[in-house]
Design a protein around this motif. Structure first.
Motif, short mmCIF file in Angstrom:
data_model
loop_
_atom_site.label_atom_id
_atom_site.label_comp_id
_atom_site.label_asym_id
_atom_site.label_seq_id
_atom_site.Cartn_x
_atom_site.Cartn_y
_atom_site.Cartn_z
N ASP A 39 -1.43 3.77 -0.62
CA ASP A 39 -2.15 4.48 -1.68
C ASP A 39 -3.35 3.65 -2.12
OD1 ASP A 39 0.95 5.72 -3.17
OD2 ASP A 39 -0.24 6.50 -1.51
N GLY A 40 -4.02 3.03 -1.17
CA GLY A 40 -5.24 2.28 -1.44
C GLY A 40 -5.03 0.87 -1.96
N VAL A 41 -3.77 0.46 -2.15
CA VAL A 41 -3.48 -0.85 -2.75
C VAL A 41 -2.93 -1.80 -1.68
CG1 VAL A 41 -1.99 -2.01 -4.43
CG2 VAL A 41 -3.08 0.17 -5.02
N ALA A 42 -3.46 -3.01 -1.62
CA ALA A 42 -3.03 -3.97 -0.60
C ALA A 42 -1.63 -4.49 -0.89
CB ALA A 42 -4.02 -5.14 -0.56
N VAL A 43 -0.74 -4.37 0.11
CA VAL A 43 0.63 -4.83 -0.03
C VAL A 43 1.10 -5.52 1.24
CG1 VAL A 43 1.26 -2.97 -1.62
CG2 VAL A 43 1.67 -2.68 0.82
N ARG A 44 2.13 -6.38 1.11
CA ARG A 44 2.74 -7.02 2.27
C ARG A 44 3.70 -6.01 2.91
NH1 ARG A 44 -0.59 -11.11 1.42
NH2 ARG A 44 0.18 -12.96 0.32
N SER A 45 3.36 -5.52 4.08
CA SER A 45 4.23 -4.50 4.69
C SER A 45 5.57 -5.07 5.12
CB SER A 45 3.52 -3.82 5.87
OG SER A 45 3.24 -4.74 6.89
N CYS A 46 5.67 -6.39 5.24
CA CYS A 46 6.97 -6.99 5.60
C CYS A 46 7.91 -7.00 4.39
CB CYS A 46 6.81 -8.41 6.12
SG CYS A 46 6.28 -9.62 4.87
#
Lengths: 291, 163
Positions: free
Chosen positions: B56-63
């Motif tokens: 949703d446009g927000v940078a996150v750690r996918s792990c």
């Protein structure tokens, strides 16, 4: 697969969460995931059931009144960092949040999650301590309000039962023109702090200390306050002698040696940071007084 | 206890409906199920930043997210940044300023910087340096990365100027 198998639940209300917690034997609650997911991926934690809080809207939100701020436990650190209302009411929180991990972790990490995890060097622990926060926890037995000075039992172990969920955290406010500072030392920006100091000060019309609070991170006692000094210093004017005095007092706090160095290193570091934080907080209070 | 769930997520503009084990990470969903291997795994415990994507446009750690958590949400990976042949300004800036060598950290940096510039379109060099400190790069020494970030900020501002 990284984590070990578990059953997944995604409730929508606090009632559903506490019912699950009351019923399930080995359950963990998933808030922002920035502390729990690493433990799961490294298989350093074991549980049968995972209760994801992402759908529980009632746990979100920031409410500011004239004497306190209430933050829902699932409120993201990013939302707190960007809230102008919060920056005005609790300026030390915004300053401390700048040291919490990295922007990507703050985008998911939550206020309640950090306090439930209770890493002894977590910046939010220092903020909760210096502000005398109250942790509000709910279970099927009802609600409990835990004052922060009674909340940490030991590293990673807060005064919470397995059936309790933190729903919100209440932070009493300081006078509008108070001074604040959060100082930290970590090997690199974003790393866990080796030591940190949080300071709040309120001056009277003559520029003397009306109220003061200093909390340390990195010492043996989690979020330890400088105690009696906070009463002794009332009525005194901020001075370099006073700041040096807090450093000397803090250096005598218990600390544990580890890979970062001997206990004396932490004690010295904490003393320096406490001195800087207090000086900075007094400068800020002083300039607001004359504004 | 090998629970599965059916989820619907929009990834780089395309809708996907897929059944996943509840313990599958978002990173593994992207790489294994959707074959979008541009998102890299450096540490799988949240400290290196190589796996960073936009949710949703927000940078996150996918792990550090579970695939089931993006049910009903939008995900953007490095594969979704360019518009056909046209590179995103940050990708162009990375090329122009030698901001990558081996490229392993690059996808995570690109997504992180896009979120950062969305929040702060006029960063100082110091702010840009701090903004990329959540992504480890072993090759470049970061100078080119910071230069690219500032150049991309300028390019994005220029795009917004009325012509």
């Amino acid at each position: 697969m990284k984590p070990a198998p578990f059953r997944y639940h995604d409730p929508s209300t606090v009632d559903e969460v506490v019912t699950l917690l009351g019923r399930l034997e080995e359950a963990k609650v998933l808030a922002g995931g920035q502390s729990l997911m690493p433990l799961m991926n490294l298989r350093m934690t074991g549980f049968d059931d995972l209760i994801d809080l992402k759908g529980v809207q009632e746990l979100q939100g920031i409410t500011v009144t004239s004497d306190q701020v209430t933050i829902g436990s699932m409120t993201r650190q990013r939302a707190c960092e960007h809230s102008d209302a919060l920056a005005e009411a609790l300026p030390i929180l915004r300053e401390a949040l700048g040291y919490v991990g990295h922007p990507q972790t703050r985008n998911r990490g939550t206020i309640g999650g950090s306090l439930a995890h209770l890493d002894p060097t977590a910046e939010l622990v220092g903020v909760a301590s210096v502000l005398d926060a109250q942790i509000i926890a709910r279970s099927t037995a009802g609600e409990r309000r835990i004052p922060f000075d009674r909340y940490p039992e030991m590293t990673f172990v807060p005064d919470l039962t397995d059936q309790e969920l933190i729903t919100e955290v209440v932070f009493p406010r300081w006078p509008e023109d108070h001074g604040w500072a959060f100082e930290e030392f970590a090997p690199r920006h974003g790393d866990f702090a080796i030591a940190a100091a949080a300071a709040l000060v309120s001056l009277n019309a003559e520029g003397a200390i009306d109220r003061i609070a200093v909390a340390l991170l990195g010492m043996s006692e989690i979020g330890v306050r400088v105690g009696d000094l906070e009463q002794e210093w009332r009525g005194q004017k901020p001075s370099e002698a006073l700041f040096a005095g807090v450093a000397e007092h803090v250096r005598r706090f218990d600390a544990t040696p580890d890979i970062h160095g001997p206990a004396a290193y932490r004690q010295h570091l904490a003393g320096v940071l406490a001195q800087r934080a207090l000086r900075h907080a007094c400068d800020r209070a002083g300039s607001r007084l004359h504004a | 206890m090998h629970d599965e769930r059916r989820i619907q997520a929009t990834v780089n503009g395309a809708e996907h409906e897929v059944t996943v084990p509840v313990r599958l990470t978002l990173a593994d969903l992207l790489r294994q199920k959707l074959r979008l291997t541009g998102t890299h795994l450096g540490c799988e415990h949240g400290v290196c930043g190589a796996c960073t994507v936009l949710v949703d446009g927000v940078a996150v750690r996918s792990c550090l997210m579970l695939a089931v958590q993006v049910d009903g949400h939008e995900v953007t990976t490095v594969e979704g940044l360019a518009d056909g042949e046209n590179l995103h300004p940050i990708q162009q800036a990375f090329m122009d300023h030698h901001a990558l060598q081996c490229g392993f950290c690059t996808p995570g940096l690109l997504t992180s910087i896009i979120d950062f510039l969305g929040q702060n379109p006029t960063p100082t060099r110091e702010e840009a340096t701090e903004a990329v400190s959540g992504n480890i790069c072993r090759c470049t020494g970061y100078a080119g990365i910071v230069d690219a970030t500032l150049a991309a900020a300028e390019a994005l501002r220029a795009e917004d100027r009325p012509r």
